[in-house]
Design a protein around this motif. Structure first.
Motif, short mmCIF file in Angstrom:
data_model
loop_
_atom_site.label_atom_id
_atom_site.label_comp_id
_atom_site.label_asym_id
_atom_site.label_seq_id
_atom_site.Cartn_x
_atom_site.Cartn_y
_atom_site.Cartn_z
N CYS A 1 9.69 2.88 -5.25
CA CYS A 1 8.64 2.24 -5.91
C CYS A 1 8.13 3.04 -7.23
N THR B 1 -2.82 -0.18 -12.13
CA THR B 1 -2.08 -0.98 -11.15
C THR B 1 -2.49 -1.78 -10.15
N ILE B 2 -3.50 -0.98 -9.35
CA ILE B 2 -4.15 -1.53 -8.17
C ILE B 2 -4.84 -3.12 -8.48
N GLN C 1 -2.86 6.08 -13.86
CA GLN C 1 -1.59 5.13 -13.56
C GLN C 1 -1.96 3.94 -12.51
N ILE C 2 -2.64 4.65 -11.41
CA ILE C 2 -2.74 3.85 -10.39
C ILE C 2 -3.73 3.01 -10.40
N HIS D 1 3.92 10.35 -9.47
CA HIS D 1 3.66 10.68 -10.81
C HIS D 1 2.71 11.79 -10.71
N ILE E 1 4.02 5.92 -5.64
CA ILE E 1 3.79 5.89 -6.96
C ILE E 1 2.73 6.81 -7.36
N PHE E 2 1.59 6.95 -6.53
CA PHE E 2 0.80 7.88 -6.91
C PHE E 2 1.06 9.30 -6.72
N LYS F 1 0.77 -1.22 0.08
CA LYS F 1 0.09 0.19 0.02
C LYS F 1 0.86 1.24 0.04
N LEU G 1 6.42 2.23 -11.38
CA LEU G 1 5.52 1.53 -12.12
C LEU G 1 6.06 0.26 -12.75
N LEU H 1 2.07 1.76 -3.37
CA LEU H 1 1.05 2.37 -4.33
C LEU H 1 1.05 4.04 -4.02
N SER I 1 -2.06 10.54 -12.70
CA SER I 1 -1.62 9.69 -11.62
C SER I 1 -2.73 8.81 -11.34
#
Length: 307
Positions: A176, A160-161, A156-157, A102, A98-99, A92, A178, A95, A153
């Motif tokens: 982290c 991924t989730i 992107q997320i 970006h 990453i969020f 988590k 992607l 993620l 973003s």
């Protein structure tokens, strides 16, 4: 949504040698502190100065604020991990990193585009500048940059989730991102990789094209200006072009190509996550007499208050 078995990830880091990691800690900690202090100084100076309220400085203040947050999404954990034997992060947490990475990265790209447009209007349409770049327009452009980063973003997320992560759990990077995370998914991520490449890479390419076109038009139009006007305009544009080059070069290298195992990816990422955010305030202040004078006045005022 597929079930997720892996809840914790191990980060390999930048280097494996403990001694080299200690050297990196000594080098990068001052760089991060300089990033926060330098960009923070620009934000404070522009906020309190009575002379730095033109649109250019509103955008510069927003850019410096983004730089602080952008660097802080990666660098603090990266620095603390340099002293850790085992570098871990929850899935988590990965993620979330990453969020925001970006989100803020694209917000910065769009702000650079906005700043180029501002310089274009100021130099090529000076008589209409205040009407075109009104306070309301400035605030809308800044808000639009943040909103664009947020939408990017979220896209992107969201791809991924749903991915299933059932092992391995070692991410080959020092933070982290992607592509390294996709390699851990228990399914084929070719489509997701293409979406990321199209989303991140094309944003960079299109924005860079707009930036290059804007500055090319500006340079052509400067032929009709006085020598003093050309010098001042070139000084300002040179700062912008330096920042654009430092940011876009590594970003395009990493995101506008298929996933790879290039070992230099980590070193390139260090440049735009650690080094570039520190250089931006230096570049803008060293080449801008108004900012330097405002900083001097701010500090002289503080000194007089403490006496």
């Amino acid at each position: 949504m597929a079930s997720i078995n892996v809840t914790e990830l191990i980060i390999t880091g930048l280097f494996q040698d403990p001694e080299i990691q200690k050297v990196c800690f000594v080098l990068f900690l001052p760089v991060y502190l300089a990033t926060v202090l330098g960009n923070g100084l620009i934000v404070v100076t522009i906020s309190v100065s009575k002379t730095l309220h033109s649109p250019m400085y509103v955008f510069l203040s927003s850019l410096s604020l983004v730089e602080i947050f952008y660097s802080s999404t990666v660098v603090p954990k990266f620095i603390t991990d340099l002293l850790a034997k085992v570098k871990t992060i929850s899935l988590k947490g990965c993620l979330v990193q990453i969020f925001f990475f970006h989100f803020l990265g694209v917000a910065e790209i769009l702000l650079l585009v906005v700043m180029a447009y501002d310089r274009y209007v100021a130099i090529c349409k000076p008589l209409h500048y205040m009407n075109i770049m009104s306070r309301q327009v400035c605030h809308m452009l800044v808000a639009g940059s943040w909103l664009g980063g947020l939408i990017h973003s979220i896209i992107q997320i969201l791809i991924t989730i749903p991915l299933p992560f059932c092992g391995p759990n070692v991410i080959d990077h020092y933070f982290c991102d992607l592509q390294p995370l996709f390699k851990l998914a228990c399914t084929d991520t070719f489509l997701e990789g293409v979406i990321v490449m199209a989303n991140s890479g094309l944003i960079s390419i299109i924005s860079l094209f707009i930036l290059v076109s804007s500055y090319a038009i500006i340079l052509v139009s400067l032929r009709n200006h006085s020598a003093e006007g050309r010098r001042k305009a070139l000084s300002t544009c040179a700062s912008h072009i330096m920042v654009v080059t430092l940011f876009f070069g590594p970003a395009i290298f990493l995101y506008l190509r298929p996933s790879s195992t290039f070992t230099e990816d980590k070193l390139v990422a260090v440049f735009y996550t650690v080094i570039t955010p520190m250089l931006n305030p230096i570049i803008y202040t060293l080449r801008n007499a108004e900012v330097k004078n405002a900083v001097r006045k701010l500090w002289s005022k503080k000194d007089s208050e403490t006496e």
